[in-house]
Design a protein around this motif. Sequence first.
Motif, mmCIF file in Angstrom:
data_model
loop_
_atom_site.group_PDB
_atom_site.id
_atom_site.type_symbol
_atom_site.label_atom_id
_atom_site.label_comp_id
_atom_site.label_asym_id
_atom_site.label_seq_id
_atom_site.Cartn_x
_atom_site.Cartn_y
_atom_site.Cartn_z
ATOM 1 N N UNK A 45 0.828 -1.219 0.000
ATOM 2 C CA UNK A 45 0.000 0.000 0.000
ATOM 3 C C UNK A 45 0.859 1.264 0.000
ATOM 4 N N UNK A 46 1.967 1.249 0.725
ATOM 5 C CA UNK A 46 2.865 2.413 0.739
ATOM 6 C C UNK A 46 3.447 2.639 -0.651
ATOM 7 N N UNK A 47 3.948 1.577 -1.273
ATOM 8 C CA UNK A 47 4.536 1.697 -2.617
ATOM 9 C C UNK A 47 3.482 2.100 -3.637
ATOM 10 N N UNK A 48 2.262 1.611 -3.479
ATOM 11 C CA UNK A 48 1.175 1.967 -4.394
ATOM 12 C C UNK A 48 0.859 3.450 -4.312
ATOM 13 N N UNK A 49 0.794 3.982 -3.093
ATOM 14 C CA UNK A 49 0.531 5.422 -2.925
ATOM 15 C C UNK A 49 1.651 6.266 -3.511
ATOM 16 N N UNK A 50 2.889 5.827 -3.340
ATOM 17 C CA UNK A 50 4.018 6.572 -3.908
ATOM 18 C C UNK A 50 3.975 6.533 -5.431
ATOM 19 N N UNK A 51 3.663 5.371 -5.992
ATOM 20 C CA UNK A 51 3.558 5.265 -7.448
ATOM 21 C C UNK A 51 2.454 6.178 -7.973
ATOM 22 N N UNK A 52 1.302 6.176 -7.287
ATOM 23 C CA UNK A 52 0.192 7.042 -7.702
ATOM 24 C C UNK A 52 0.583 8.514 -7.644
ATOM 25 N N UNK A 53 1.257 8.908 -6.578
ATOM 26 C CA UNK A 53 1.683 10.302 -6.441
ATOM 27 C C UNK A 53 2.642 10.703 -7.556
ATOM 28 N N UNK A 54 3.580 9.836 -7.874
ATOM 29 C CA UNK A 54 4.538 10.138 -8.932
ATOM 30 C C UNK A 54 3.882 10.161 -10.306
ATOM 31 N N UNK A 55 2.918 9.286 -10.526
ATOM 32 C CA UNK A 55 2.189 9.300 -11.798
ATOM 33 C C UNK A 55 1.435 10.622 -11.943
ATOM 34 N N UNK A 56 0.754 11.045 -10.892
ATOM 35 C CA UNK A 56 0.014 12.311 -10.953
ATOM 36 C C UNK A 56 0.953 13.495 -11.135
ATOM 37 N N UNK A 57 2.076 13.503 -10.410
ATOM 38 C CA UNK A 57 3.041 14.584 -10.571
ATOM 39 C C UNK A 57 3.584 14.626 -11.994
ATOM 40 N N UNK A 58 3.922 13.454 -12.540
ATOM 41 C CA UNK A 58 4.449 13.392 -13.907
ATOM 42 C C UNK A 58 3.431 13.898 -14.913
ATOM 43 N N UNK A 59 2.175 13.512 -14.724
ATOM 44 C CA UNK A 59 1.122 13.944 -15.628
ATOM 45 C C UNK A 59 0.933 15.467 -15.571
ATOM 46 N N UNK A 60 0.868 16.001 -14.370
ATOM 47 C CA UNK A 60 0.690 17.452 -14.228
ATOM 48 C C UNK A 60 1.894 18.199 -14.779
ATOM 49 N N UNK A 61 3.094 17.714 -14.489
ATOM 50 C CA UNK A 61 4.300 18.356 -14.997
ATOM 51 C C UNK A 61 4.344 18.311 -16.521
ATOM 52 N N UNK A 62 4.003 17.153 -17.102
ATOM 53 C CA UNK A 62 3.991 17.025 -18.558
ATOM 54 C C UNK A 62 2.980 17.950 -19.211
ATOM 55 N N UNK A 63 1.793 18.059 -18.610
ATOM 56 C CA UNK A 63 0.785 18.974 -19.138
ATOM 57 C C UNK A 63 1.243 20.426 -19.029
ATOM 58 N N UNK A 64 1.863 20.781 -17.916
ATOM 59 C CA UNK A 64 2.374 22.139 -17.728
ATOM 60 C C UNK A 64 3.419 22.480 -18.786
ATOM 61 N N UNK A 65 4.350 21.577 -19.009
ATOM 62 C CA UNK A 65 5.401 21.819 -20.007
ATOM 63 C C UNK A 65 4.798 21.924 -21.405
ATOM 64 N N UNK A 66 3.862 21.048 -21.732
ATOM 65 C CA UNK A 66 3.239 21.075 -23.055
ATOM 66 C C UNK A 66 2.461 22.363 -23.289
ATOM 67 N N UNK A 67 1.672 22.771 -22.311
ATOM 68 C CA UNK A 67 0.889 24.002 -22.447
ATOM 69 C C UNK A 67 1.819 25.213 -22.525
ATOM 70 N N UNK A 68 2.873 25.204 -21.718
ATOM 71 C CA UNK A 68 3.848 26.306 -21.764
ATOM 72 C C UNK A 68 4.510 26.388 -23.131
ATOM 73 N N UNK A 69 4.837 25.234 -23.699
ATOM 74 C CA UNK A 69 5.470 25.218 -25.021
ATOM 75 C C UNK A 69 4.524 25.773 -26.085
ATOM 76 N N UNK A 70 3.258 25.384 -26.039
ATOM 77 C CA UNK A 70 2.277 25.884 -27.009
ATOM 78 C C UNK A 70 2.131 27.398 -26.865
ATOM 79 N N UNK A 71 2.046 27.893 -25.651
ATOM 80 C CA UNK A 71 1.937 29.340 -25.434
ATOM 81 C C UNK A 71 3.175 30.049 -25.969
ATOM 82 N N UNK A 72 4.338 29.497 -25.703
ATOM 83 C CA UNK A 72 5.586 30.090 -26.188
ATOM 84 C C UNK A 72 5.611 30.169 -27.718
#
Length: 95
Positions: free
Chosen positions: A61-88
């Motif tokens: 359960x601990x490893x599952x929560x960490x994996x979920x957190x990292x997946x969400x962080x990666x997704x948000x970071x990827x979306x932020x970078x993509x949107x920033x690139x389009x705006x640029x």
Amino acid sequence: QCNGQSAPGPSLAGRGHLPKDYMVESMLVTLFCCLLTGVIALVFSCETRSAVDRGDMAQAYVASRRARSLVLFSLIFGLFVSISWVIYVVVVLYL
């Protein structure tokens, strides 16, 4: 063991809800969003599977929560970078 084979160990029948390992999500964010945090999420996904195979539900359960957190962080970071690139690109091309 993260090779898709179940290790011989105690039966998991009747133990209730097993933690999700987020393996597919980890692979997708590794390929499409953020390589570094995606790879770390893959490691925790493998750790979740290994812990479930050996019957260590607390660690799973601990490893599952960490994996979920990292997946969400990666997704948000990827979306932020993509949107920033389009705006640029729009700003550079049209202003």
